[in-house]
Design an enzyme around this catalytic site. Structure first.
Site, PDB file in Angstrom:
ATOM      1  CG  HIS A 240      39.922  35.132  38.007  1.00  0.00           C
ATOM      2  ND1 HIS A 240      39.351  35.088  36.761  1.00  0.00           N
ATOM      3  CD2 HIS A 240      40.853  36.117  37.948  1.00  0.00           C
ATOM      4  CE1 HIS A 240      39.913  36.014  35.986  1.00  0.00           C
ATOM      5  NE2 HIS A 240      40.826  36.650  36.683  1.00  0.00           N
ATOM      6  CE  LYS A 340      46.855  42.349  41.471  1.00  0.00           C
ATOM      7  NZ  LYS A 340      46.977  41.370  40.386  1.00  0.00           N
TER       8      LYS A 340
END
Ligand code: BG6
Length: 491
Positions: A240, A340
């Protein structure tokens, strides 16, 4: 609004039909395309997994997944009933030798486009493709869709690509990177190549550096098994973030043809300066979240989320400095970070322009901030160009940065389709522009591998950071050593 053009009728076979990706993303995406009239009546979704389910039971599972993942206002009972009529299920241990394919074979229509979507572990891609070919199910009108990450390093990616390539041609192979299907990511092409003002400024003379941040509040959720063998570098950066970097850094393609766009992205990947072992400590930071709080709610550590009681060396955060060795980008670093359990979910690209070479204004006018273009990929999709303006009113000339700000939701007042909606329809249409070509995936691994190897060989584990923070302090030092700072007001 652009008219929706239906795709041809097709049979979509989803391997990994009971998995998280299928239930959370693929089925809702197909439902929306059906509801909006793009997926034609008669097109079929055929789930394949090992569980011994009937089609009826799988329809019920699909209904539950849609009730959970489609906005209640968008779920129309009559549409849902018609959609479910096209959903089927065939139990097959698709990667096993000697599996029986008769059930699937009998269901597929030889005249239709076939999309084989492999929402499984990448290690199964080769065996599934081999079995599909052996069962005589691969027609010239078939395509295969592969989820990322393709492999876990260059060697395994090559191996998977070779095995898939024995059955499907490159034109039939769709390597998905769902970030490329996000509206705002596609908008990068429009921003750069449908406007004249930016492209002329898109050079090292004018741009100081670029930052790409993809921050998530979620932890590993139900995917600990996969995630712990992957980590943020393989899960997010290799695909990504590098794809975003490519879209910012690539030269204008000669056309929007899939291969011409991918040729330009490939050149960027090949121009990435390899990070040598002695530069790893200065140019990369990996972290792992500990316990903390997000939006006032306590959250557990990564180790606790794994639930194994064993320590793990997997990174849940990466920050690094990348360099693109081209005339256009000489001395313009690209700072990438993803993690995260960050304080907020935000994906954005910041293009930071250089300061003006000379100031006309007195010190009393205040600090003059260089211009900055912030492209917000999610949430609150849009873009803002920060420019210096005079504060209104008398009392001396004072300057402040002000944003020329577009928010796409208010500008267009539309629901933003999920990336998978666009990408799934592209696979049926056979348009590979937003998919990764084999050489791109391999070039991305070639750059990522030495970093992963150096980390694996390093005696020290990933640096801890508290859940709800912006990552280890070393990631702040990484950019501040260069006299720069991360954008502090992301979103
Ligand atoms: C996936 C990763 O590719 O992208 C996940 O495997 C991550 O770990 C997800 O959470 C983020 O996607 P999005 O669309 O929610 O930004």
């Amino acid at each position: 609004m652009a008219k929706i053009i239906p795709v041809p009728v097709f049979d979509g076979v989803v391997f990994g039909a009971t998995g998280d990706l299928t239930l959370r993303k693929l089925l809702p995406a197909l439902y929306y395309r059906f509801r909006d009239g793009q997926m034609p009546e008669g097109a079929r979704v055929i789930g394949v997994a090992r569980s011994a389910l009937s089609s009826e039971a799988y329809r019920e599972k699909t209904r539950q997944a849609l009730e959970q993942h489609v906005a209640p206002d968008d779920l129309d009972e009559a549409v849902l009933t018609r959609f479910l009529a096209g959903v089927h299920y065939v139990p097959i241990d698709a990667a096993a030798t000697g599996a029986t394919w008769d059930g699937l074979s009998a269901l597929l229509d030889p005249a239709r486009i076939r999309v084989f979507y492999l929402a499984t572990a990448p290690a199964l891609y080769g065996p599934i493709c081999r079995n599909l070919a052996a069962a005589g199910l691969v027609t010239p009108q078939s395509r295969v869709v592969l989820e990322k990450p393709i492999g876990r390093d260059l060697a395994s990616a090559r191996d998977i690509n070779d095995r898939v390539g024995e059955v499907f041609t490159e034109a039939q192979t769709f390597r998905i990177d769902h970030f490329l299907g996000k509206e705002t990511v596609q908008n990068l092409l429009a921003l750069r190549f449908a406007n004249t003002i930016f492209e002329r400024l898109w050079t090292s003379d004018v741009i100081d550096h670029v930052q790409i941040t993809v921050a998530e509040t979620v932890g590993v959720e139900g995917r600990a098994g996969y995630y712990d063998t992957s980590g943020a570098m393989r899960d997010m950066v290799q695909n990504h973030l590098l794809q975003l970097l490519c879209l910012i850094a690539m030269e204008p393609p000669v056309s929007l043809n899939a291969d011409r766009v991918r040729d330009e992205k490939l050149k960027v990947l090949r121009a990435l300066r390899p990070i040598a072992p002695h530069q790893i400590a200065a140019m990369t930071v990996r972290g792992q979240y500990g316990a903390g709080a997000i939006s006032g709610q306590p959250v557990e550590s990564y180790a606790a989320d794994l639930g194994t009681g064993e320590p793990s060396g997997t990174e849940t955060f990466v920050a690094l400095k990348a360099e693109v060795r081209t005339w256009r980008w000489a001395n313009v670093p690209f700072y990438l970070r993803t993690g995260k359990r960050m304080p907020r979910k935000v994906s954005e690209i910041v293009v930071q322009f250089r300061p003006q070479p000379f100031s006309l204004f007195p010190a009393t006018a205040g600090q003059q901030h260089p211009n900055r273009l912030v492209i917000r990929l999610q949430p609150e999709e849009g873009m803002r160009l920060d420019i210096m303006t005079k504060d209104p009113g008398p009392g001396g000339l004072r300057l402040s940065p002000t944003g020329l700000d577009i928010r796409f939701d208010t500008a267009f007042g539309l629901r933003f389709p999920d990336a998978y909606e666009r990408l799934l329809m592209d696979t049926v249409r056979g348009d590979a522009t937003l998919f990764m070509r084999r050489d791109e995936v391999e070039a991305a691994w070639a750059w990522a591998d030495p970093i992963l190897e150096a980390w694996a060989a390093a005696p020290e584990p990933p640096r801890p950071y508290a859940a709800g923070s912006w990552g280890p302090t070393a990631s702040i030092a990484l950019i501040e050593r260069d006299g720069r700072t991360w954008n502090e007001d992301p979103g």
